[in-house]
Design an enzyme around this catalytic site. Structure first.
Site, PDB file in Angstrom:
ATOM      1  N   HIS A  33       0.900  -1.339   0.166  1.00  0.00           N
ATOM      2  CA  HIS A  33       0.086  -0.093  -0.368  1.00  0.00           C
ATOM      3  C   HIS A  33       0.601   0.987  -0.032  1.00  0.00           C
ATOM      4  O   HIS A  33       0.624   1.959  -0.123  1.00  0.00           O
ATOM      5  CB  HIS A  33      -0.709   0.402   1.086  1.00  0.00           C
ATOM      6  CG  HIS A  33      -1.646  -0.666   1.725  1.00  0.00           C
ATOM      7  ND1 HIS A  33      -2.911  -1.702   0.856  1.00  0.00           N
ATOM      8  CD2 HIS A  33      -1.711  -2.668   2.537  1.00  0.00           C
ATOM      9  CE1 HIS A  33      -3.498  -2.562   1.402  1.00  0.00           C
ATOM     10  NE2 HIS A  33      -2.463  -3.200   2.524  1.00  0.00           N
TER      11      HIS A  33
HETATM   12  C1  BDR Z   1      -3.212   0.386   5.531  1.00  0.00           C
HETATM   13  O1  BDR Z   1      -2.924  -0.050   6.623  1.00  0.00           O
HETATM   14  C2  BDR Z   1      -1.458  -0.182   7.294  1.00  0.00           C
HETATM   15  O2  BDR Z   1      -2.079  -1.420   7.756  1.00  0.00           O
HETATM   16  C3  BDR Z   1      -0.758  -0.197   5.758  1.00  0.00           C
HETATM   17  O3  BDR Z   1       0.702   0.054   6.229  1.00  0.00           O
HETATM   18  C4  BDR Z   1      -1.240   0.961   4.724  1.00  0.00           C
HETATM   19  O4  BDR Z   1      -0.704   1.521   5.222  1.00  0.00           O
HETATM   20  C5  BDR Z   1      -3.523  -0.017   4.542  1.00  0.00           C
HETATM   21  O5  BDR Z   1      -4.956  -0.624   4.538  1.00  0.00           O
END
Ligand code: BDR
Ligand code: CA
Length: 314
Positions: free
Chosen positions: A244
């Protein structure tokens, strides 16, 4: 060459946050990391602050300033994600405990002072976690909003739905009240939702290319991704999990890798069923004002090529 763009990275590391930080630190010609501010999210604040420093030390960048921010969301109990990121939040490689210290100044004050101290329209906020620190900064010093060049966030999801509830993406879900403040702030927002990040998958071949770089940060990153992807592979049944947070930094480096459109985005804060949902008016069916550029498409191989190239520079 143009001056490097000044950024503050607000983060809750997290293996994918670590990848984002490394991508930024590997791109000094384009990006000047003024500071890293930490927030509670994936794991509690003490660990996200530790992890931010672990990442800086892995990159041999003890000079990067790390500021500790909010321990909990504005109005709610903290929700964490050890089930995804492991007990430390950065499970995977064996790392030394960091020796660098966090700065004495609070992250919120650092954000406010930095935006005030630089020419208006020159500081970009990159948010990789819950928006708590930024919301506190705007509450404390609302006049900074028009001085921010852009806020590029990993957060939300629309066509893909949510990842922590059927309706909500984790970062927005952790502090929807903060997100609401950000989307109402007038700051130009670029949003990297799950609709984009679910298209950048850590295929084995991609992770192996990173490992093959052979340097300490690259090997540690490959080990983090080995750990990180196991959860998502199980969940989504794909060869590799979504990576992400580095999409935020990749957008600053190579915006042409992404496609999206200007939309209105509102945050659900009341409904028990859909709290934390990013309600995106993608089809422009309301006359609500556009407040964000919402991304939907990505050149995923271009993204991984960029990430790999920049990790090799560390
Ligand atoms: C987001 O949630 C976190 O667990 C990850 O680091 C990312 O920023 C994804 O939904
Ligand atoms: Ca994150």
């Amino acid at each position: 060459m143009a001056e490097p763009r000044k950024i503050i990275i607000d983060t809750d590391p997290g293996q994918d946050d670590a990848a984002a930080i490394m991508l930024a630190l590997g791109s000094p010609d384009e990006l000047d990391v003024l500071g890293i501010t930490t927030v509670a999210g994936n794991v509690p604040l003490a660990l996200t602050s530790r992890n931010a420093r672990v990442v800086c030390e892995l990159c041999d960048r003890r000079d990067v300033k790390v500021y500790e921010g909010a321990e909990r969301p504005l109005l709610r109990q903290l929700v964490t994600a050890e089930h995804v990121h492991g007990k430390t939040g950065l499970d995977g490689p064996v790392v030394d405990e960091p020796t660098m210290q966090v700065e004495a100044q609070h992250a919120v004050d650092f954000i406010i002072e930095t935006i005030r101290a630089h020419e208006a329209g020159t500081v970009t906020l990159c948010t990789l976690g819950a928006l708590t620190n930024i919301a506190h900064a705007l509450q404390k010093a609302p006049e900074i909003a028009p001085r921010v060049r852009e806020l590029v966030m990993m957060g939300g999801g629309f066509f893909e739905g949510g990842n922590i509830t059927p309706a909500a993406e984790f970062n927005i879900y952790v502090d929807p009240d903060a997100a609401k403040i950000i989307f109402a702030s007038g700051i130009p927002i670029v949003m990297m939702p799950l609709d984009v990040t679910h298209k950048v998958l850590t295929y084995k071949s991609r992770v192996e290319k990173i490992r093959a770089i052979g340097s300490r940060p690259a090997v540690a990153m490959a080990e983090m991704l080995d750990f990180f992807e196991r959860f998502d592979i199980e969940k989504y049944g794909s060869d590799g999990g979504p990576l992400h947070d580095p999409t935020v930094i990749a957008y600053l480096l190579r915006p042409e890798l992404f496609k999206g459109r200007d939309c209105n985005v509102e945050i659900e804060t009341a409904s028990e069923l859909t709290v934390g949902m990013t309600v995106v008016d993608w089809w422009q069916v309301t006359d609500r004002k556009h407040n964000a550029k919402v991304m939907r498409e990505v050149d995923d191989q271009g993204f991984f090529d960029l990430l790999t190239e920049r990790l090799a520079r560390l």
